[in-house]
Design a protein around this motif. Structure first.
Motif, PDB file in Angstrom:
ATOM      1  N   GLY A  35       0.380 -49.052  48.519  1.00 44.75           N
ATOM      2  CA  GLY A  35      -0.244 -50.097  48.056  1.00 44.75           C
ATOM      3  C   GLY A  35      -0.128 -50.063  46.473  1.00 44.75           C
ATOM      4  O   GLY A  35      -0.522 -50.941  45.763  1.00 44.75           O
ATOM      5  N   THR A  67      -1.896 -40.653  54.827  1.00 43.60           N
ATOM      6  CA  THR A  67      -2.908 -41.624  54.170  1.00 43.60           C
ATOM      7  C   THR A  67      -4.142 -41.492  54.921  1.00 43.60           C
ATOM      8  O   THR A  67      -4.264 -41.716  56.049  1.00 43.60           O
ATOM      9  CB  THR A  67      -2.329 -42.958  54.179  1.00 43.60           C
ATOM     10  OG1 THR A  67      -1.233 -42.997  53.457  1.00 43.60           O
ATOM     11  CG2 THR A  67      -3.387 -43.870  53.488  1.00 43.60           C
ATOM     12  N   ARG A  69      -8.193 -42.671  55.759  1.00 45.75           N
ATOM     13  CA  ARG A  69      -9.090 -43.651  55.659  1.00 45.75           C
ATOM     14  C   ARG A  69     -10.605 -43.538  55.566  1.00 45.75           C
ATOM     15  O   ARG A  69     -10.792 -42.228  56.171  1.00 45.75           O
ATOM     16  CB  ARG A  69      -8.768 -44.962  56.675  1.00 45.75           C
ATOM     17  CG  ARG A  69      -7.534 -45.346  56.675  1.00 45.75           C
ATOM     18  CD  ARG A  69      -7.619 -46.684  57.479  1.00 45.75           C
ATOM     19  NE  ARG A  69      -6.288 -47.421  57.266  1.00 45.75           N
ATOM     20  CZ  ARG A  69      -5.316 -47.764  58.241  1.00 45.75           C
ATOM     21  NH1 ARG A  69      -5.762 -47.583  59.500  1.00 45.75           N
ATOM     22  NH2 ARG A  69      -4.086 -48.368  58.045  1.00 45.75           N
ATOM     23  N   TYR A 102      -2.808 -51.496  57.284  1.00 42.55           N
ATOM     24  CA  TYR A 102      -4.015 -52.265  57.035  1.00 42.55           C
ATOM     25  C   TYR A 102      -4.335 -52.507  55.492  1.00 42.55           C
ATOM     26  O   TYR A 102      -4.888 -53.690  55.071  1.00 42.55           O
ATOM     27  CB  TYR A 102      -5.221 -51.689  57.757  1.00 42.55           C
ATOM     28  CG  TYR A 102      -6.370 -52.486  57.858  1.00 42.55           C
ATOM     29  CD1 TYR A 102      -6.382 -53.838  58.355  1.00 42.55           C
ATOM     30  CD2 TYR A 102      -7.421 -52.157  56.989  1.00 42.55           C
ATOM     31  CE1 TYR A 102      -7.766 -54.541  58.537  1.00 42.55           C
ATOM     32  CE2 TYR A 102      -8.471 -53.064  57.031  1.00 42.55           C
ATOM     33  CZ  TYR A 102      -8.704 -53.987  57.685  1.00 42.55           C
ATOM     34  OH  TYR A 102      -9.954 -54.933  57.642  1.00 42.55           O
ATOM     35  N   GLU A 103      -3.749 -51.780  54.713  1.00 40.62           N
ATOM     36  CA  GLU A 103      -4.158 -51.815  53.126  1.00 40.62           C
ATOM     37  C   GLU A 103      -3.564 -53.006  52.541  1.00 40.62           C
ATOM     38  O   GLU A 103      -3.771 -53.430  51.549  1.00 40.62           O
ATOM     39  CB  GLU A 103      -3.603 -50.418  52.487  1.00 40.62           C
ATOM     40  CG  GLU A 103      -4.528 -49.267  52.708  1.00 40.62           C
ATOM     41  CD  GLU A 103      -4.356 -48.758  54.167  1.00 40.62           C
ATOM     42  OE1 GLU A 103      -5.181 -47.741  54.407  1.00 40.62           O
ATOM     43  OE2 GLU A 103      -3.346 -49.190  54.761  1.00 40.62           O
ATOM     44  N   LYS A 106      -4.909 -57.777  52.184  1.00 36.43           N
ATOM     45  CA  LYS A 106      -5.677 -58.375  50.997  1.00 36.43           C
ATOM     46  C   LYS A 106      -5.249 -59.572  50.421  1.00 36.43           C
ATOM     47  O   LYS A 106      -3.821 -59.778  50.756  1.00 36.43           O
ATOM     48  CB  LYS A 106      -5.699 -57.275  49.901  1.00 36.43           C
ATOM     49  CG  LYS A 106      -6.571 -55.973  50.551  1.00 36.43           C
ATOM     50  CD  LYS A 106      -6.723 -54.735  49.427  1.00 36.43           C
ATOM     51  CE  LYS A 106      -7.348 -53.864  49.980  1.00 36.43           C
ATOM     52  NZ  LYS A 106      -7.399 -52.703  49.036  1.00 36.43           N
ATOM     53  N   SER A 125      -7.238 -51.227  62.046  1.00 38.85           N
ATOM     54  CA  SER A 125      -8.164 -50.479  61.333  1.00 38.85           C
ATOM     55  C   SER A 125      -9.125 -49.796  61.910  1.00 38.85           C
ATOM     56  O   SER A 125      -9.844 -48.874  61.485  1.00 38.85           O
ATOM     57  CB  SER A 125      -8.897 -51.439  60.310  1.00 38.85           C
ATOM     58  OG  SER A 125      -9.707 -52.459  61.030  1.00 38.85           O
TER      59      SER A 125
END
Length: 141
Positions: A35, A67, A69, A102-103, A106, A125
């Motif tokens: 991201g 990564t 979460r 999922y990042e 947005k 997520s």
């Protein structure tokens, strides 16, 4: 974790194949994560949208480093990859050959999500559902 100098595979149809990270935007850290927007130099290309030797913005979409979460889950990819962006922040290519995590759900990445090809769905997520059974006849009497 993508440091300066790392090579990234370009996973869109802009014509670029390989890019090298030369800087980052938005934070003063040494490493880029999924991201993050970085400045890249195009090292290998075919086509005219992103010729070899030019500098472009790119967003990191895949990293080999796990990564993590907030819900405790973590995941990693098998390659380090990016998608090239224009100076305004829109994707240079019109197709992305990668799964977006999922990042990227947005509002900032709406145009990038539109470029994802068919068959590439995002990671959920929530943790996967667990089904408890003891055999093929579990639950039957």
């Amino acid at each position: 974790m993508i440091p300066k100098g790392a090579f990234l595979k370009v996973v869109d149809n802009s014509g670029a194949r390989l890019a090298q990270v030369i800087g980052s935007y938005g934070h003063m850290g040494q490493f880029g994560h999924i991201g993050d927007v970085v400045k890249v130099a195009i090292k290998d290309a075919r086509g005219e949208k992103a010729p070899q030797g030019t500098m472009k913005k790119a967003v990191i979409v895949e990293t080999k480093f796990p990564t993590h979460r907030k819900n405790g889950s973590h995941f990693c990819y098998t390659r380090n990859a990016c998608v090239l962006l224009s100076e305004k922040g829109t994707p240079v290519g019109n197709r992305v050959r990668s799964m977006l995590s999922y990042e990227f759900f947005k509002p900032r990445w709406k145009r990038l999500r539109w470029a994802v090809g068919p068959g590439f769905t995002a990671f959920s997520s929530s943790p996967p559902m667990v089904v408890l059974a003891e055999g093929p006849r579990a639950g039957r009497k």
